[in-house]
Design an enzyme around this catalytic site. Structure first.
Site, PDB file in Angstrom:
ATOM      1  N   GLY A  40      35.258 125.359 -10.595  1.00  0.00           N
ATOM      2  CA  GLY A  40      33.919 125.333 -11.176  1.00  0.00           C
ATOM      3  C   GLY A  40      33.882 126.033 -12.520  1.00  0.00           C
ATOM      4  O   GLY A  40      33.445 125.469 -13.527  1.00  0.00           O
ATOM      5  N   ASN A  42      36.315 126.835 -14.560  1.00  0.00           N
ATOM      6  CA  ASN A  42      37.117 126.145 -15.585  1.00  0.00           C
ATOM      7  C   ASN A  42      36.359 124.961 -16.172  1.00  0.00           C
ATOM      8  O   ASN A  42      36.386 124.718 -17.381  1.00  0.00           O
ATOM      9  CB  ASN A  42      38.427 125.626 -14.983  1.00  0.00           C
ATOM     10  N   THR A 211      42.493 109.824 -12.356  1.00  0.00           N
ATOM     11  CA  THR A 211      43.594 110.360 -13.164  1.00  0.00           C
ATOM     12  C   THR A 211      44.898 110.217 -12.390  1.00  0.00           C
ATOM     13  O   THR A 211      44.934 110.400 -11.172  1.00  0.00           O
ATOM     14  CB  THR A 211      43.341 111.840 -13.543  1.00  0.00           C
ATOM     15  N   LEU A 212      45.966 109.885 -13.130  1.00  0.00           N
ATOM     16  CA  LEU A 212      47.247 109.550 -12.488  1.00  0.00           C
ATOM     17  C   LEU A 212      48.374 110.437 -13.006  1.00  0.00           C
ATOM     18  O   LEU A 212      49.510 109.983 -13.175  1.00  0.00           O
ATOM     19  CB  LEU A 212      47.578 108.076 -12.772  1.00  0.00           C
ATOM     20  N   GLY A 242      43.288 119.299 -14.959  1.00  0.00           N
ATOM     21  CA  GLY A 242      42.268 118.371 -14.451  1.00  0.00           C
ATOM     22  C   GLY A 242      40.864 118.863 -14.770  1.00  0.00           C
ATOM     23  O   GLY A 242      39.974 118.068 -15.092  1.00  0.00           O
ATOM     24  N   ASP A 243      40.661 120.175 -14.695  1.00  0.00           N
ATOM     25  CA  ASP A 243      39.335 120.735 -14.983  1.00  0.00           C
ATOM     26  C   ASP A 243      38.973 120.520 -16.455  1.00  0.00           C
ATOM     27  O   ASP A 243      37.814 120.271 -16.795  1.00  0.00           O
ATOM     28  CB  ASP A 243      39.313 122.238 -14.665  1.00  0.00           C
ATOM     29  N   SER A 282      43.233 128.613 -21.172  1.00  0.00           N
ATOM     30  CA  SER A 282      44.099 127.577 -21.764  1.00  0.00           C
ATOM     31  C   SER A 282      43.309 126.393 -22.309  1.00  0.00           C
ATOM     32  O   SER A 282      43.867 125.507 -22.955  1.00  0.00           O
ATOM     33  CB  SER A 282      45.092 127.073 -20.711  1.00  0.00           C
TER      34      SER A 282
HETATM   35  O1  RIB Z   1      41.988 123.774 -10.913  1.00  0.00           O
HETATM   36  C1  RIB Z   1      42.598 125.012 -11.140  1.00  0.00           C
HETATM   37  C2  RIB Z   1      41.911 126.083 -10.356  1.00  0.00           C
HETATM   38  O2  RIB Z   1      42.074 125.830  -8.982  1.00  0.00           O
HETATM   39  C3  RIB Z   1      42.462 127.473 -10.559  1.00  0.00           C
HETATM   40  O3  RIB Z   1      41.877 128.144 -11.655  1.00  0.00           O
HETATM   41  C4  RIB Z   1      42.246 128.141  -9.210  1.00  0.00           C
HETATM   42  O4  RIB Z   1      41.287 129.144  -9.228  1.00  0.00           O
HETATM   43  C5  RIB Z   1      41.870 127.013  -8.249  1.00  0.00           C
HETATM   44  O5  RIB Z   1      40.553 127.043  -7.906  1.00  0.00           O
END
Ligand code: RIB
Length: 291
Positions: A40, A42, A211-212, A242-243, A282
């Protein structure tokens, strides 16, 4: 359109390993770092860094200063975050020499989302506003149902996959943002085209981003279908890739940008995140995402 992310916040304890630890093995880590993370958090940081205005809702514990600082510095509105006295969510993350990770999540206060909290938060939002949810928070099905009843647009990233997904009112979802593993969990299919086709049958009103990994990503919105290859980089740490994609994608569609541009920017931002250590830290700013 306002964007609300009702999502997890975790303190990530990241261990640099030679290789992923095996059953029965003891291995020394070459480094340890502590970062703000959680799917969340991220995604909120990615939305804000992409230029979107986002409200984050969820729960932090007594040790949550690092999470609050990161969100505030990142430009996220934190007024809907509840503060409790237990431990915040935390993770133990191994990153191997190829930048791949494996993650143990302890949910901590992420599990203390009450129905009355949800009603309070959602009262600040209305029809047409956008809700983004992942699968790391307690009571997410209730959030989804109540937000849908208010007429909000529901974006769902069913990550991480678990048995709890069966209890989500997935017919409320307007956008699925998912990878192949999550796609398989929802459809029992493994082939990307079959996953897309099955999602269309199961959830006819939903648009999909699939996403692949290294093979790129598809987006299907109505009759429009876009494929976006990855931008190859040397992987340092894939955490939050992915986030980052999700946050950039959501920002793009909330602004009404055209789909190929939205997908390209999301893929570029995600590739930059992979080339850097950590989770939220990042994620690149829009000014770094030249396409
Ligand atoms: O998607 C990455 C995240 O997954 C990490 O930051 C970790 O906290 C987990 O929730």
């Amino acid at each position: 359109m306002k964007i609300l992310n009702y999502g997890s916040m975790n303190i990530d304890n990241v261990y640099q390993m030679d290789h992923m630890i095996q059953p029965g093995e003891t291995q020394m880590a070459s480094a340890k770092n502590v970062f703000a993370g959680g799917k969340g958090l991220n995604q909120s940081i990615a939305i804000a860094k992409a230029g979107g205005a986002v409200y984050h809702a969820g729960v932090v514990g007594e040790d949550g200063a690092i999470l609050m600082d990161t969100l505030t510095r990142g430009g996220v509105d934190t007024r809907y975050i509840k503060h409790m006295s237990g431990p915040s969510g935390h993770t133990v993350i191994q990153v191997d020499k190829n930048g791949q990770n494996s993650i143990i999540v302890f949910a901590g206060e992420n599990m203390r989302v009450l129905e009355e909290d949800i009603a309070n938060v959602l009262s600040g939002f209305e029809k047409g506003d956008l809700l983004i949810l992942q699968n790391e928070l307690d009571n997410s099905p209730t959030i989804m149902r109540m937000a849908s009843e208010r007429g909000m647009t529901i974006v769902f990233n069913p990550s991480p996959v678990n048995e709890g997904l069966k209890h989500y009112p997935l017919e409320c979802v307007d956008w699925f943002l998912l990878n192949e593993i999550e796609g398989k969990a929802l459809t029992q299919e493994t082939d990307p085209e079959k996953i897309l086709a099955a999602l269309k049958v199961q959830y006819p009103k939903a648009n999909v981003v699939l996403t692949l990994g290294g093979d790129g990503a598809f987006c299907v919105r109505g009759d429009e279908k876009v494929f976006q290859p990855i931008f190859p980089v040397k992987a340092v740490d894939t955490t939050a890739a992915g986030d980052t994609f999700t946050g950039y994608f959501v920002t793009g569609i909330s602004k009404g940008d055209d789909l190929p541009t939205v997908m390209k920017r999301a893929a570029k931002a995600s590739s930059i995140a992979v080339s850097r250590p950590g989770a939220a830290d990042s994620i690149p700013y829009a000014s770094e995402v030249e396409i």
